[in-house]
Design a protein around this motif. Sequence first.
Motif, PDB file in Angstrom:
ATOM      1  N   ARG A  99       0.851  -1.186   0.000  1.00 48.64           N
ATOM      2  CA  ARG A  99       0.000   0.000   0.000  1.00 48.64           C
ATOM      3  C   ARG A  99       0.888   1.236   0.000  1.00 48.64           C
ATOM      4  NH1 ARG A  99      -5.079   1.851   1.032  1.00 48.64           N
ATOM      5  NH2 ARG A  99      -5.810  -0.294   1.350  1.00 48.64           N
ATOM      6  N   ILE A 100       0.516   2.220  -0.822  1.00 54.59           N
ATOM      7  CA  ILE A 100       1.214   3.503  -0.858  1.00 54.59           C
ATOM      8  C   ILE A 100       0.348   4.548  -0.168  1.00 54.59           C
ATOM      9  CG2 ILE A 100       2.254   5.281  -2.300  1.00 54.59           C
ATOM     10  CD1 ILE A 100       2.361   3.182  -4.570  1.00 54.59           C
ATOM     11  N   LEU A 101       0.921   5.232   0.802  1.00 57.51           N
ATOM     12  CA  LEU A 101       0.264   6.376   1.419  1.00 57.51           C
ATOM     13  C   LEU A 101       1.030   7.628   1.010  1.00 57.51           C
ATOM     14  CD1 LEU A 101       0.322   3.843   3.705  1.00 57.51           C
ATOM     15  CD2 LEU A 101      -1.346   5.401   4.730  1.00 57.51           C
ATOM     16  N   TYR A 102       0.317   8.735   0.882  1.00 54.62           N
ATOM     17  CA  TYR A 102       0.918   9.957   0.339  1.00 54.62           C
ATOM     18  C   TYR A 102       0.406  11.171   1.112  1.00 54.62           C
ATOM     19  CZ  TYR A 102       1.373  13.884  -2.958  1.00 54.62           C
ATOM     20  OH  TYR A 102       1.636  15.102  -3.537  1.00 54.62           O
ATOM     21  N   TRP A 134      -3.924   2.402  -2.225  1.00 52.92           N
ATOM     22  CA  TRP A 134      -3.345   3.690  -1.856  1.00 52.92           C
ATOM     23  C   TRP A 134      -4.259   4.459  -0.918  1.00 52.92           C
ATOM     24  CZ3 TRP A 134      -5.594   8.429  -3.596  1.00 52.92           C
ATOM     25  CH2 TRP A 134      -6.659   8.268  -4.483  1.00 52.92           C
ATOM     26  N   THR A 135      -3.614   5.330  -0.168  1.00 51.01           N
ATOM     27  CA  THR A 135      -4.314   6.231   0.738  1.00 51.01           C
ATOM     28  C   THR A 135      -3.694   7.606   0.594  1.00 51.01           C
ATOM     29  OG1 THR A 135      -4.637   4.431   2.329  1.00 51.01           O
ATOM     30  CG2 THR A 135      -4.986   6.679   3.132  1.00 51.01           C
ATOM     31  N   TYR A 189      -8.021   2.698   6.017  1.00 47.15           N
ATOM     32  CA  TYR A 189      -8.403   3.926   5.313  1.00 47.15           C
ATOM     33  C   TYR A 189      -7.865   3.857   3.898  1.00 47.15           C
ATOM     34  CZ  TYR A 189      -9.436   5.234  10.063  1.00 47.15           C
ATOM     35  OH  TYR A 189      -9.958   5.236  11.336  1.00 47.15           O
ATOM     36  N   ASP A 190      -8.763   4.014   2.932  1.00 45.45           N
ATOM     37  CA  ASP A 190      -8.416   3.789   1.536  1.00 45.45           C
ATOM     38  C   ASP A 190      -8.804   5.001   0.708  1.00 45.45           C
ATOM     39  OD1 ASP A 190      -7.445   1.700  -0.385  1.00 45.45           O
ATOM     40  OD2 ASP A 190      -9.396   2.070  -1.286  1.00 45.45           O
ATOM     41  N   GLY A 191      -7.944   5.366  -0.250  1.00 47.05           N
ATOM     42  CA  GLY A 191      -8.246   6.486  -1.123  1.00 47.05           C
ATOM     43  C   GLY A 191      -8.105   7.823  -0.416  1.00 47.05           C
ATOM     44  N   PRO A 192      -8.732   8.891  -0.954  1.00 41.95           N
ATOM     45  CA  PRO A 192      -8.619  10.208  -0.334  1.00 41.95           C
ATOM     46  C   PRO A 192      -9.180  10.211   1.081  1.00 41.95           C
ATOM     47  CG  PRO A 192      -9.441  10.393  -2.580  1.00 41.95           C
ATOM     48  CD  PRO A 192      -9.474   8.936  -2.236  1.00 41.95           C
ATOM     49  N   THR A 193      -8.398  10.694   2.035  1.00 36.60           N
ATOM     50  CA  THR A 193      -8.750  10.678   3.455  1.00 36.60           C
ATOM     51  C   THR A 193      -8.450  12.055   4.028  1.00 36.60           C
ATOM     52  OG1 THR A 193      -8.183   8.321   3.563  1.00 36.60           O
ATOM     53  CG2 THR A 193      -8.334   9.517   5.653  1.00 36.60           C
ATOM     54  N   THR A 194      -9.501  12.804   4.375  1.00 37.19           N
ATOM     55  CA  THR A 194      -9.339  14.198   4.780  1.00 37.19           C
ATOM     56  C   THR A 194      -9.080  14.305   6.277  1.00 37.19           C
ATOM     57  OG1 THR A 194     -10.776  14.946   2.984  1.00 37.19           O
ATOM     58  CG2 THR A 194     -10.434  16.469   4.804  1.00 37.19           C
TER      59      THR A 194
END
Length: 284
Positions: A99-102, A134-135, A189-194
């Motif tokens: 998984r890539i987090l950014y 990704w997250t 938590y997956d994808g865009p996470t505010t």
Amino acid sequence: MIIITGATGALNGATVDHLLAHVPASEITVAVRDTTKAQRFADLGIAVRHGDYAAPDSLPDAFAGADQLLLVSSSDPTADAVSLHAAAIRAAVTAGVGRILYTSHQGAAVDSPFGPARDHAMTEQLLADCGVAWTSLRNGFYAHSLDSLAGPWRETGVVAVPADGPVSWTAREDSAEAAAIILASDGKYDGPTTLTASAALTFADFAAIASELTGRTIEVDVMDPKEWVAAQVAAGQPEFIASFLLGMYQAAHEGFFAGVDPLMADLLGREPKAVTDLLTPAAR
């Protein structure tokens, strides 16, 4: 294994510190441009590797074995940030990262007047297309930036800006702690996470808070953008930096930073720090 880039910087360095409360040091690796600056992590039993976005050949080995990889976004306004991020994402795919987090931004949008927000949006699209889970950590605008973005109001009594609008000013320390919790959740938590503070304040709101804290009347002057840029240049700011920052104020005016989300408070188990908590002691 969790691999974290940019750990010699303030944000991801703090993320590593918070992550140690959730996982043992033996499960953490940092990938940094200058390994000599990462000795404190080695002293804690954290593996240190060399990895530089600008040297793509260094990245597959730096990322090898990562179940999760946290990529820090480029903060150099002169760099081609999207190309650097693309190199890191390609290397992560090559290395077989799980998984890539950014570290993205709440205002990520291709039509934002603020250049980094466009870079974040394009990077998120690269992540969505890369085939790896990704997250995107869409952090609120870092509140410590207020010290520079509000200008020398302590001396002048005036917050001079080229545009005004609501911003979810968020403590960088809170963003780091939330990132550690998300990493420790292992894919929850997956994808865009505010991740934002609980309120969005304008510079006018900030001036009112500063007035209350200092016992002085702090005013807001919304200047003509061209005149504001000229004033910044006259004060010694390079013109390209002044123009770069202008986009932030314009994005705020257009509402790109106005949203707030309860997730940060839920993750931290407390209210995130507010602007009143974050003003430096000199303001009190």
